[in-house]
Design an enzyme around this catalytic site. Structure first.
Site, PDB file in Angstrom:
ATOM      1  N   LYS A   1       0.866  -1.176   0.000  1.00 23.17           N
ATOM      2  CA  LYS A   1       0.000   0.000   0.000  1.00 23.17           C
ATOM      3  C   LYS A   1       0.905   1.230   0.000  1.00 23.17           C
ATOM      4  O   LYS A   1       1.888   1.255   0.728  1.00 23.17           O
ATOM      5  CB  LYS A   1      -0.898  -0.009   1.235  1.00 23.17           C
ATOM      6  CG  LYS A   1      -1.830   1.163   1.272  1.00 23.17           C
ATOM      7  CD  LYS A   1      -2.835   1.214   2.421  1.00 23.17           C
ATOM      8  CE  LYS A   1      -2.763   0.194   3.492  1.00 23.17           C
ATOM      9  NZ  LYS A   1      -3.832   0.344   4.482  1.00 23.17           N
TER      10      LYS A   1
ATOM     11  N   CYS B   1       0.181  15.180  -5.835  1.00 20.74           N
ATOM     12  CA  CYS B   1      -0.354  14.455  -6.995  1.00 20.74           C
ATOM     13  C   CYS B   1      -1.576  13.629  -6.620  1.00 20.74           C
ATOM     14  O   CYS B   1      -1.571  12.928  -5.621  1.00 20.74           O
ATOM     15  CB  CYS B   1       0.733  13.556  -7.571  1.00 20.74           C
ATOM     16  SG  CYS B   1       0.178  12.547  -8.967  1.00 20.74           S
TER      17      CYS B   1
ATOM     18  N   HIS C   1      -0.146  15.215 -14.887  1.00 17.89           N
ATOM     19  CA  HIS C   1      -1.604  15.096 -15.051  1.00 17.89           C
ATOM     20  C   HIS C   1      -2.060  15.729 -16.368  1.00 17.89           C
ATOM     21  O   HIS C   1      -3.065  15.322 -16.937  1.00 17.89           O
ATOM     22  CB  HIS C   1      -2.340  15.713 -13.857  1.00 17.89           C
ATOM     23  CG  HIS C   1      -2.041  17.156 -13.643  1.00 17.89           C
ATOM     24  ND1 HIS C   1      -1.052  17.606 -12.789  1.00 17.89           N
ATOM     25  CD2 HIS C   1      -2.581  18.260 -14.207  1.00 17.89           C
ATOM     26  CE1 HIS C   1      -1.015  18.930 -12.821  1.00 17.89           C
ATOM     27  NE2 HIS C   1      -1.924  19.345 -13.680  1.00 17.89           N
TER      28      HIS C   1
ATOM     29  N   CYS D   1      -3.132  12.125  -9.536  1.00 22.78           N
ATOM     30  CA  CYS D   1      -3.350  11.353 -10.763  1.00 22.78           C
ATOM     31  C   CYS D   1      -2.493  10.092 -10.808  1.00 22.78           C
ATOM     32  O   CYS D   1      -2.658   9.267 -11.693  1.00 22.78           O
ATOM     33  CB  CYS D   1      -3.063  12.204 -12.002  1.00 22.78           C
ATOM     34  SG  CYS D   1      -1.306  12.468 -12.349  1.00 22.78           S
TER      35      CYS D   1
HETATM   36 FE1  FES Z   1      -0.450  14.018 -10.718  1.00 18.89          FE
HETATM   37 FE2  FES Z   1      -0.174  16.594 -11.194  1.00 18.89          FE
HETATM   38  S1  FES Z   1      -1.762  15.615 -10.185  1.00 18.89           S
HETATM   39  S2  FES Z   1       1.160  15.010 -11.700  1.00 18.89           S
END
Ligand code: FES
Length: 75
Positions: free
Chosen positions: A23, A40, A55, A42
């Site tokens: 995890k 982040c 992203h 994404c």
């Molecule tokens: Fe993942 Fe920007 S939110 S690189």
């Protein structure tokens, strides 16, 4: 439910961040944030857990609309 169309249960969100971990959990001390931290959401950043702008490519390639979480510190 509304807003969750096309959410395949078998598809993985995390493709390459710390895959040997069972995890992925990150902790950031508030004291270590000077002005703001851009985190982040994404799972495509090469500077995990911080956003590196990946992203934008992800959204362009997939039609997704994800972006970072920005934590701001009061002055
Ligand atoms: Fe993942 Fe920007 S939110 S690189």
């Amino acid at each position: 439910p509304r807003g969750q169309q096309g959410c395949g249960r078998s598809s993985k969100v995390n493709l390459k961040v710390l895959k040997s971990n069972a995890k992925v959990v990150d902790t950031i001390d508030v004291e270590d944030i000077s002005e703001k931290a851009v985190l982040c959401r994404c799972w495509r950043s090469k500077n995990w857990p911080y956003c590196d702008g990946s992203h934008n490519d992800h959204n362009k390639e997939t039609g997704d609309n994800v972006g970072p979480l920005i934590v701001k510190k009061d002055k």
